[in-house]
Design a protein around this motif. Structure first.
Motif, PDB file in Angstrom:
ATOM      1  N   HIS A  34     -32.612  67.133 -14.693  1.00 24.64           N
ATOM      2  CA  HIS A  34     -31.164  66.934 -14.761  1.00 24.64           C
ATOM      3  C   HIS A  34     -30.734  66.509 -16.158  1.00 24.64           C
ATOM      4  CE1 HIS A  34     -27.489  64.348 -14.144  1.00 24.64           C
ATOM      5  NE2 HIS A  34     -27.102  65.486 -13.617  1.00 24.64           N
ATOM      6  N   GLU A  35     -31.496  65.632 -16.776  1.00 25.03           N
ATOM      7  CA  GLU A  35     -31.158  65.150 -18.121  1.00 25.03           C
ATOM      8  C   GLU A  35     -31.230  66.278 -19.150  1.00 25.03           C
ATOM      9  OE1 GLU A  35     -29.551  62.625 -20.560  1.00 25.03           O
ATOM     10  OE2 GLU A  35     -30.064  62.006 -18.521  1.00 25.03           O
ATOM     11  N   VAL A  37     -30.895  69.549 -18.520  1.00 27.82           N
ATOM     12  CA  VAL A  37     -29.798  70.497 -18.270  1.00 27.82           C
ATOM     13  C   VAL A  37     -28.488  69.944 -18.836  1.00 27.82           C
ATOM     14  CG1 VAL A  37     -28.379  71.553 -16.470  1.00 27.82           C
ATOM     15  CG2 VAL A  37     -30.861  71.567 -16.266  1.00 27.82           C
ATOM     16  N   LYS A  38     -28.233  68.649 -18.651  1.00 26.47           N
ATOM     17  CA  LYS A  38     -27.037  68.031 -19.239  1.00 26.47           C
ATOM     18  C   LYS A  38     -27.051  68.168 -20.756  1.00 26.47           C
ATOM     19  CE  LYS A  38     -26.940  63.800 -17.931  1.00 26.47           C
ATOM     20  NZ  LYS A  38     -26.435  62.409 -17.876  1.00 26.47           N
ATOM     21  N   ASN A  39     -28.210  67.940 -21.352  1.00 31.22           N
ATOM     22  CA  ASN A  39     -28.340  68.065 -22.803  1.00 31.22           C
ATOM     23  C   ASN A  39     -28.056  69.492 -23.267  1.00 31.22           C
ATOM     24  OD1 ASN A  39     -30.790  68.776 -25.052  1.00 31.22           O
ATOM     25  ND2 ASN A  39     -29.415  67.096 -25.544  1.00 31.22           N
ATOM     26  N   HIS A  40     -28.581  70.471 -22.525  1.00 35.91           N
ATOM     27  CA  HIS A  40     -28.357  71.879 -22.876  1.00 35.91           C
ATOM     28  C   HIS A  40     -26.871  72.222 -22.825  1.00 35.91           C
ATOM     29  CE1 HIS A  40     -28.928  76.258 -22.935  1.00 35.91           C
ATOM     30  NE2 HIS A  40     -28.056  76.298 -21.942  1.00 35.91           N
ATOM     31  N   LEU A  41     -26.196  71.803 -21.752  1.00 36.38           N
ATOM     32  CA  LEU A  41     -24.781  72.115 -21.604  1.00 36.38           C
ATOM     33  C   LEU A  41     -23.932  71.398 -22.654  1.00 36.38           C
ATOM     34  CD1 LEU A  41     -24.475  72.014 -17.706  1.00 36.38           C
ATOM     35  CD2 LEU A  41     -24.566  74.022 -19.185  1.00 36.38           C
ATOM     36  N   ALA A  42     -24.318  70.168 -22.986  1.00 33.23           N
ATOM     37  CA  ALA A  42     -23.592  69.428 -24.028  1.00 33.23           C
ATOM     38  C   ALA A  42     -23.761  70.102 -25.382  1.00 33.23           C
ATOM     39  CB  ALA A  42     -24.090  67.984 -24.093  1.00 33.23           C
ATOM     40  N   ARG A  45     -21.463  73.079 -25.983  1.00 33.07           N
ATOM     41  CA  ARG A  45     -20.017  72.866 -26.121  1.00 33.07           C
ATOM     42  C   ARG A  45     -19.590  73.065 -27.571  1.00 33.07           C
ATOM     43  NH1 ARG A  45     -17.788  67.711 -22.808  1.00 33.07           N
ATOM     44  NH2 ARG A  45     -15.851  68.705 -23.466  1.00 33.07           N
ATOM     45  N   TYR A  97     -20.544  67.374 -29.579  1.00 29.05           N
ATOM     46  CA  TYR A  97     -21.046  66.809 -28.327  1.00 29.05           C
ATOM     47  C   TYR A  97     -22.577  66.804 -28.260  1.00 29.05           C
ATOM     48  CZ  TYR A  97     -16.355  66.993 -26.282  1.00 29.05           C
ATOM     49  OH  TYR A  97     -15.035  66.789 -26.005  1.00 29.05           O
ATOM     50  N   TYR A 184     -32.865  75.412 -18.508  1.00 27.04           N
ATOM     51  CA  TYR A 184     -31.604  75.828 -17.887  1.00 27.04           C
ATOM     52  C   TYR A 184     -31.684  77.267 -17.384  1.00 27.04           C
ATOM     53  CZ  TYR A 184     -26.659  76.950 -17.352  1.00 27.04           C
ATOM     54  OH  TYR A 184     -25.451  77.357 -16.842  1.00 27.04           O
TER      55      TYR A 184
END
Length: 207
Positions: A34-35, A37-42, A45, A97, A184
């Motif tokens: 989860h961490e 995937v959050k990093n990838h999406l951030a 941006r 981001y 991801y």
């Protein structure tokens, strides 16, 4: 070590291969995945959103009416946030981001998703993925033969432009070299297709 069957591009079984338990046999760590995937999406941006504050919109230099005696609430500018065409409160401004994660965290996340794909039976190992000519129909036929048609990540040991160009027009299919696997992308796909050279490269790099 767990054993997995190896298919050819026609979908016939041609042998077996042992998977490294350190990569394909660990207990998936959902928190780490989860961490990552959050990093990838951030990091994806753009951060280019921008709006004007009351200090930046044009107009509003004159007090609209006198302070007392009109019956209106006191106002100092027609460009305050409560006015039409006024500035934005806490206006978003361009910013970066992206942030960096520990390398060990990213490696653990990748091992977790690889192990999850193997446990779910969504990992497909091919003896050799090769294309003589750029042909989308032939690549689609290959994925159908190995029961991986749909959203799939196809990994090879190195970049092969014939394979890349054959697969790029198939919706949901992504090709990548084995050393650039994305957590991801693997989560987002239903199947992970590897040739034996890519499998060896993954075990060499991440074991």
């Amino acid at each position: 070590m767990s054993t997995m069957k190896v298919l050819n591009m026609a979908g016939a079984e041609v042998g077996t291969v042992e998977l490294c338990d350190a990569i394909f046999g660990i207990e998936p760590n959902e928190a780490v995945v989860h961490e990552v995937v959050k990093n990838h999406l951030a990091n994806c941006r753009q951060g280019t959103q921008s709006a004007l504050t009351r200090a930046e919109v044009s107009g509003g230099g004159r007090k609209p009416w006198r302070q007392k005696g009109t019956g209106h609430a006191r106002q100092g500018s027609t460009r305050a946030p409560q006015w039409t065409h006024g500035g934005i409160v806490f206006a978003p401004k361009p910013r970066d981001y992206s942030y960096v994660l520990n390398k060990k965290v990213k490696r653990l996340a990748l091992k977790s998703v690889l192990s999850a794909k193997a446990a779910e039976g969504k990992l497909v190992v091919i003896d050799s993925i090769h294309m003589d000519t750029i042909k989308t129909a032939d690549f689609r036929k290959f994925l159908t033969a190995v029961n991986a048609m749909g959203k799939a990540v196809v990994a090879t040991a190195a970049v092969d432009m014939t394979i890349v160009k054959s697969a790029r027009n198939i919706p949901g299919v992504l090709t990548t070299p084995a050393t650039q696997l994305s957590v991801y992308d693997i989560i987002n796909a239903e199947y992970l297709v590897l040739d034996q050279a890519a499998l060896a490269k993954i075990e060499e790099v991440y074991a």
